[in-house]
Design a protein around this motif. Structure first.
Motif, PDB file in Angstrom:
ATOM      1  N   GLY A  47       0.798  -1.222   0.000  1.00 37.62           N
ATOM      2  CA  GLY A  47       0.000   0.000   0.000  1.00 37.62           C
ATOM      3  C   GLY A  47       0.825   1.263   0.000  1.00 37.62           C
ATOM      4  O   GLY A  47       0.523   2.218  -0.730  1.00 37.62           O
ATOM      5  N   SER A  48       1.896   1.301   0.802  1.00 37.15           N
ATOM      6  CA  SER A  48       2.704   2.516   0.876  1.00 37.15           C
ATOM      7  C   SER A  48       3.443   2.783  -0.429  1.00 37.15           C
ATOM      8  O   SER A  48       3.591   3.940  -0.836  1.00 37.15           O
ATOM      9  N   ARG A  49       3.885   1.737  -1.094  1.00 37.14           N
ATOM     10  CA  ARG A  49       4.557   1.909  -2.383  1.00 37.14           C
ATOM     11  C   ARG A  49       3.574   2.422  -3.437  1.00 37.14           C
ATOM     12  O   ARG A  49       3.889   3.350  -4.189  1.00 37.14           O
ATOM     13  N   LEU A  50       2.402   1.805  -3.489  1.00 35.84           N
ATOM     14  CA  LEU A  50       1.404   2.257  -4.459  1.00 35.84           C
ATOM     15  C   LEU A  50       0.981   3.694  -4.177  1.00 35.84           C
ATOM     16  O   LEU A  50       0.817   4.493  -5.104  1.00 35.84           O
ATOM     17  N   TYR A  51       0.820   4.028  -2.910  1.00 41.36           N
ATOM     18  CA  TYR A  51       0.411   5.392  -2.570  1.00 41.36           C
ATOM     19  C   TYR A  51       1.460   6.402  -3.021  1.00 41.36           C
ATOM     20  O   TYR A  51       1.123   7.441  -3.611  1.00 41.36           O
ATOM     21  N   GLU A  52       2.723   6.097  -2.774  1.00 43.28           N
ATOM     22  CA  GLU A  52       3.771   7.034  -3.179  1.00 43.28           C
ATOM     23  C   GLU A  52       3.811   7.190  -4.693  1.00 43.28           C
ATOM     24  O   GLU A  52       3.976   8.291  -5.217  1.00 43.28           O
ATOM     25  N   MET A  53       3.639   6.095  -5.419  1.00 40.70           N
ATOM     26  CA  MET A  53       3.684   6.148  -6.876  1.00 40.70           C
ATOM     27  C   MET A  53       2.492   6.922  -7.458  1.00 40.70           C
ATOM     28  O   MET A  53       2.618   7.601  -8.473  1.00 40.70           O
ATOM     29  N   CYS A  54       1.328   6.808  -6.805  1.00 36.15           N
ATOM     30  CA  CYS A  54       0.081   7.356  -7.368  1.00 36.15           C
ATOM     31  C   CYS A  54      -0.362   8.660  -6.726  1.00 36.15           C
ATOM     32  O   CYS A  54      -1.378   9.234  -7.146  1.00 36.15           O
ATOM     33  N   ARG A  55       0.340   9.155  -5.738  1.00 31.90           N
ATOM     34  CA  ARG A  55      -0.194  10.221  -4.892  1.00 31.90           C
ATOM     35  C   ARG A  55      -0.539  11.494  -5.659  1.00 31.90           C
ATOM     36  O   ARG A  55      -1.446  12.230  -5.266  1.00 31.90           O
ATOM     37  N   ASP A  56       0.138  11.775  -6.777  1.00 33.20           N
ATOM     38  CA  ASP A  56      -0.171  12.984  -7.551  1.00 33.20           C
ATOM     39  C   ASP A  56      -1.408  12.811  -8.423  1.00 33.20           C
ATOM     40  O   ASP A  56      -1.998  13.805  -8.876  1.00 33.20           O
ATOM     41  N   TYR A  57      -1.772  11.559  -8.697  1.00 34.57           N
ATOM     42  CA  TYR A  57      -2.921  11.277  -9.562  1.00 34.57           C
ATOM     43  C   TYR A  57      -3.762  10.173  -8.925  1.00 34.57           C
ATOM     44  O   TYR A  57      -3.912   9.087  -9.474  1.00 34.57           O
ATOM     45  N   ALA A  58      -4.290  10.447  -7.755  1.00 30.38           N
ATOM     46  CA  ALA A  58      -5.151   9.494  -7.050  1.00 30.38           C
ATOM     47  C   ALA A  58      -6.490  10.154  -6.777  1.00 30.38           C
ATOM     48  O   ALA A  58      -6.545  11.253  -6.231  1.00 30.38           O
ATOM     49  N   VAL A  59      -7.559   9.488  -7.186  1.00 34.84           N
ATOM     50  CA  VAL A  59      -8.909  10.016  -6.962  1.00 34.84           C
ATOM     51  C   VAL A  59      -9.731   8.939  -6.263  1.00 34.84           C
ATOM     52  O   VAL A  59      -9.786   7.794  -6.711  1.00 34.84           O
ATOM     53  N   LEU A  60     -10.348   9.315  -5.142  1.00 31.17           N
ATOM     54  CA  LEU A  60     -11.227   8.411  -4.414  1.00 31.17           C
ATOM     55  C   LEU A  60     -12.668   8.796  -4.717  1.00 31.17           C
ATOM     56  O   LEU A  60     -13.093   9.916  -4.425  1.00 31.17           O
ATOM     57  N   LEU A  61     -13.400   7.877  -5.314  1.00 31.09           N
ATOM     58  CA  LEU A  61     -14.792   8.122  -5.682  1.00 31.09           C
ATOM     59  C   LEU A  61     -15.695   7.506  -4.626  1.00 31.09           C
ATOM     60  O   LEU A  61     -15.913   6.300  -4.592  1.00 31.09           O
ATOM     61  N   GLN A  62     -16.206   8.350  -3.755  1.00 31.08           N
ATOM     62  CA  GLN A  62     -17.078   7.905  -2.677  1.00 31.08           C
ATOM     63  C   GLN A  62     -18.482   8.443  -2.892  1.00 31.08           C
ATOM     64  O   GLN A  62     -18.665   9.541  -3.408  1.00 31.08           O
ATOM     65  N   GLY A  63     -19.448   7.670  -2.481  1.00 34.77           N
ATOM     66  CA  GLY A  63     -20.830   8.110  -2.623  1.00 34.77           C
ATOM     67  C   GLY A  63     -21.764   6.928  -2.711  1.00 34.77           C
ATOM     68  O   GLY A  63     -21.417   5.798  -2.383  1.00 34.77           O
ATOM     69  N   GLY A  64     -22.968   7.207  -3.186  1.00 36.91           N
ATOM     70  CA  GLY A  64     -23.983   6.169  -3.284  1.00 36.91           C
ATOM     71  C   GLY A  64     -24.261   5.782  -4.720  1.00 36.91           C
ATOM     72  O   GLY A  64     -23.389   5.840  -5.589  1.00 36.91           O
ATOM     73  N   LEU A  65     -25.528   5.430  -4.981  1.00 31.77           N
ATOM     74  CA  LEU A  65     -25.909   4.933  -6.292  1.00 31.77           C
ATOM     75  C   LEU A  65     -25.779   5.986  -7.390  1.00 31.77           C
ATOM     76  O   LEU A  65     -25.716   5.642  -8.569  1.00 31.77           O
ATOM     77  N   GLU A  66     -25.709   7.262  -6.991  1.00 28.47           N
ATOM     78  CA  GLU A  66     -25.621   8.317  -8.014  1.00 28.47           C
ATOM     79  C   GLU A  66     -24.314   8.225  -8.802  1.00 28.47           C
ATOM     80  O   GLU A  66     -24.216   8.745  -9.915  1.00 28.47           O
ATOM     81  N   LEU A  67     -23.296   7.534  -8.232  1.00 26.20           N
ATOM     82  CA  LEU A  67     -22.021   7.393  -8.937  1.00 26.20           C
ATOM     83  C   LEU A  67     -22.050   6.276  -9.970  1.00 26.20           C
ATOM     84  O   LEU A  67     -21.217   6.238 -10.862  1.00 26.20           O
ATOM     85  N   ASN A  68     -23.000   5.365  -9.848  1.00 22.52           N
ATOM     86  CA  ASN A  68     -23.026   4.183 -10.693  1.00 22.52           C
ATOM     87  C   ASN A  68     -23.841   4.441 -11.960  1.00 22.52           C
ATOM     88  O   ASN A  68     -25.059   4.461 -11.928  1.00 22.52           O
ATOM     89  N   TYR A  69     -23.126   4.608 -13.066  1.00 21.25           N
ATOM     90  CA  TYR A  69     -23.815   4.909 -14.320  1.00 21.25           C
ATOM     91  C   TYR A  69     -24.659   3.734 -14.802  1.00 21.25           C
ATOM     92  O   TYR A  69     -25.648   3.898 -15.506  1.00 21.25           O
ATOM     93  N   ARG A  70     -24.319   2.519 -14.377  1.00 18.11           N
ATOM     94  CA  ARG A  70     -25.077   1.335 -14.807  1.00 18.11           C
ATOM     95  C   ARG A  70     -26.492   1.357 -14.233  1.00 18.11           C
ATOM     96  O   ARG A  70     -27.415   0.788 -14.809  1.00 18.11           O
ATOM     97  N   LEU A  71     -26.648   2.007 -13.079  1.00 18.05           N
ATOM     98  CA  LEU A  71     -27.942   2.063 -12.439  1.00 18.05           C
ATOM     99  C   LEU A  71     -28.736   3.311 -12.808  1.00 18.05           C
ATOM    100  O   LEU A  71     -29.865   3.491 -12.388  1.00 18.05           O
ATOM    101  N   SER A  72     -28.110   4.172 -13.623  1.00 21.49           N
ATOM    102  CA  SER A  72     -28.775   5.426 -13.982  1.00 21.49           C
ATOM    103  C   SER A  72     -29.619   5.294 -15.238  1.00 21.49           C
ATOM    104  O   SER A  72     -30.324   6.211 -15.608  1.00 21.49           O
ATOM    105  N   GLY A  73     -29.459   4.149 -15.926  1.00 24.61           N
ATOM    106  CA  GLY A  73     -30.178   3.953 -17.182  1.00 24.61           C
ATOM    107  C   GLY A  73     -29.434   4.495 -18.373  1.00 24.61           C
ATOM    108  O   GLY A  73     -29.904   4.394 -19.512  1.00 24.61           O
TER     109      GLY A  73
END
Length: 231
Positions: free
Chosen positions: A203-229
């Motif tokens: 985890g620490s190695r991956l975090y260091e490698m990705c830290r400039d381009y890391a996005v955490l997508l948190q939320g509910g069903l509104e994030l899931n395009y498959r459920l939006s139709g």
């Protein structure tokens, strides 16, 4: 019948310079064929090759998805500047169905169009393939360690806790790439806190490698395009 009548599929031809000496000149078809070979070696399917930034719809999507889209585009734009540095990777993490795979595929396709080799490794299928033929696993892991860009899709998918075999092989892959500044593209439903809790070294190695381009997508069903139709 030649695919390229200009060079007769030799990917180049001999020219005579102004001083009368001869030299080999690569044909314009050579780069096209090289890119075709990169796509074939990537193990990315024809369907996934259609994934681009242009056909990723951000209209009306949550801000987290728009952030991921912008991060992916910025990563491609900056790739040549960062590719040999330690912080040269990207991670899109969070709930399923929000477009992580599409965006990372768009990155992979863009890189290959520009002559950069990418290998696609879907977590579940990839490890099933490794275990199916252990005699070849060392050779396959070596390729995962050394390919120019490695794309791990759905990291840690499928189990509450990855197996020791998966853990050991992943560390060998990540550590080699970390030490040699080789980029990784990662999608996962796990965030870095959970990855580090499972294995701090990975985890620490991956975090260091990705830290400039890391996005955490948190939320509910509104994030899931498959459920939006939407398609």
């Amino acid at each position: 019948m030649y695919q390229c009548p200009k060079c007769r599929d030799e990917e180049g031809f001999i020219i005579t310079r102004e001083d009368g000496t001869e030299a080999w000149k690569f044909c314009e078809c050579a780069e096209r064929k090289r890119i075709e070979r990169l796509f074939k070696a990537s193990q990315i399917t024809e369907e996934f090759r259609k994934k681009t930034f242009d056909n990723f719809d951000v209209e009306g999507r949550p801000q987290a998805v728009k952030d991921a889209y912008e991060a992916a585009k910025e990563y491609v734009a900056d790739f040549e500047n960062i590719r040999h540095q330690r912080r040269n990777s990207i991670a899109l993490l969070g709930v399923p169905g929000c477009g992580k795979t599409h965006l990372l595929m768009a990155i992979a396709n863009n890189l290959m169009q520009n002559g950069v080799g990418v290998l696609y490794f879907p977590w579940v299928e990839g490890f099933n393939n490794l275990k199916a033929n252990l005699d070849l696993s060392e050779e396959k892991v070596y390729r995962l360690q050394t390919v120019t860009v490695l794309y791990i899709d759905d990291l840690f998918k499928g189990r509450e806790k990855p197996t020791e075999f998966q853990r050991e092989q992943l560390f060998a892959i990540v550590n080699h790439r970390y030490l040699n500044n080789l980029p990784i593209l990662i999608s996962s439903e796990w965030d870095f806190d959970r990855i580090c809790a499972f294995d701090m070294a990975i985890g620490s190695r991956l975090y260091e490698m990705c830290r400039d381009y890391a996005v955490l997508l948190q939320g509910g069903l509104e994030l899931n395009y498959r459920l939006s139709g939407e398609e």
